[in-house]
Design a protein around this motif. Sequence first.
Motif, short mmCIF file in Angstrom:
data_model
loop_
_atom_site.label_atom_id
_atom_site.label_comp_id
_atom_site.label_asym_id
_atom_site.label_seq_id
_atom_site.Cartn_x
_atom_site.Cartn_y
_atom_site.Cartn_z
N GLN A 145 3.86 7.43 -5.51
CA GLN A 145 3.95 7.12 -6.94
C GLN A 145 3.47 5.69 -7.19
O GLN A 145 2.78 5.42 -8.18
N ALA A 146 3.80 4.76 -6.31
CA ALA A 146 3.36 3.38 -6.47
C ALA A 146 1.85 3.26 -6.33
O ALA A 146 1.19 2.54 -7.09
N GLU A 147 1.28 3.97 -5.38
CA GLU A 147 -0.18 3.94 -5.19
C GLU A 147 -0.89 4.57 -6.39
O GLU A 147 -1.88 4.03 -6.88
N MET A 148 -0.39 5.70 -6.88
CA MET A 148 -1.01 6.34 -8.04
C MET A 148 -0.86 5.47 -9.27
O MET A 148 -1.78 5.38 -10.09
N GLY A 149 0.28 4.82 -9.42
CA GLY A 149 0.47 3.90 -10.54
C GLY A 149 -0.50 2.74 -10.48
O GLY A 149 -1.07 2.33 -11.50
N GLY A 150 -0.72 2.19 -9.28
CA GLY A 150 -1.68 1.11 -9.11
C GLY A 150 -3.09 1.54 -9.44
O GLY A 150 -3.83 0.81 -10.12
N LEU A 151 -3.47 2.72 -8.98
CA LEU A 151 -4.82 3.23 -9.30
C LEU A 151 -4.99 3.49 -10.80
O LEU A 151 -6.05 3.23 -11.37
N ILE B 63 -1.21 -2.57 -3.57
CA ILE B 63 -0.89 -3.22 -2.29
C ILE B 63 0.58 -3.02 -1.94
O ILE B 63 0.91 -2.73 -0.78
N MET B 64 1.46 -3.17 -2.92
CA MET B 64 2.88 -2.98 -2.63
C MET B 64 3.18 -1.51 -2.30
O MET B 64 4.10 -1.24 -1.52
N GLY B 65 2.42 -0.60 -2.85
CA GLY B 65 2.60 0.81 -2.51
C GLY B 65 2.18 1.10 -1.08
O GLY B 65 2.74 1.96 -0.41
N LEU B 66 1.15 0.38 -0.62
CA LEU B 66 0.66 0.59 0.74
C LEU B 66 1.44 -0.23 1.77
O LEU B 66 1.79 0.27 2.83
N ALA B 67 1.69 -1.51 1.46
CA ALA B 67 2.30 -2.41 2.45
C ALA B 67 3.79 -2.58 2.28
O ALA B 67 4.50 -2.89 3.24
N GLY B 68 4.28 -2.42 1.06
CA GLY B 68 5.70 -2.64 0.81
C GLY B 68 6.52 -1.42 1.16
O GLY B 68 6.07 -0.49 1.84
N SER B 69 7.77 -1.44 0.69
CA SER B 69 8.64 -0.29 0.93
C SER B 69 9.18 0.22 -0.41
O SER B 69 10.37 0.09 -0.69
#
Length: 188
Positions: free
Chosen positions: A99-105, A87-93
Amino acid sequence: MQQRTYLRVPASRPVRLRGIPGGRDGRRYPAGVSSQQKQSASRAAGAPTATASTVPTGPRPARLSAAAALTAVEGLALAALGGYMLIMGLAGSPDSPQQAEMGGLTVLALAVLPLVAARGLWLRRRWSRGPSLITQIVALPVAWTLVNGGGALIAAGIGLAVAALVVLVLLVNPTATEALGIGPRETP
């Protein structure tokens, strides 16, 4: 190229062949291989064989229930962390959204192992002990890293280390291993 010698099997004898040259028509096996597997000493002696579908009887020991619950809590915590990172990878900055989205997945995918292991422990499946033990062993270096991180991470690291050590002790306990149908090895 090595030449194989084949034995002929009578057509009256039902045999399943997979990947053997000659297939169903020739009913051929490589020399020295039979259609029956070698029996173990205990099976030959008439001892009942354990199958994957057999489940130990009796009530579930509290130790096994506690191990399943703690493993499930660890899995849920990983899933929550993975969801937060996603969520922070998609909505945050973040510095790098990809990298944040891949880390979350990745963390969400890693959460599957303890959750499946916890369900298996709860249902008293003998295969579930291994994945749960692996999860706890992997959790110990993560806990050490969190403790060395300082601040609020120290409490998280200590909590994770305690949970991992408790689950390890619970899973190697003879009561839990017997409840899972894991007994001492037979000596010849």
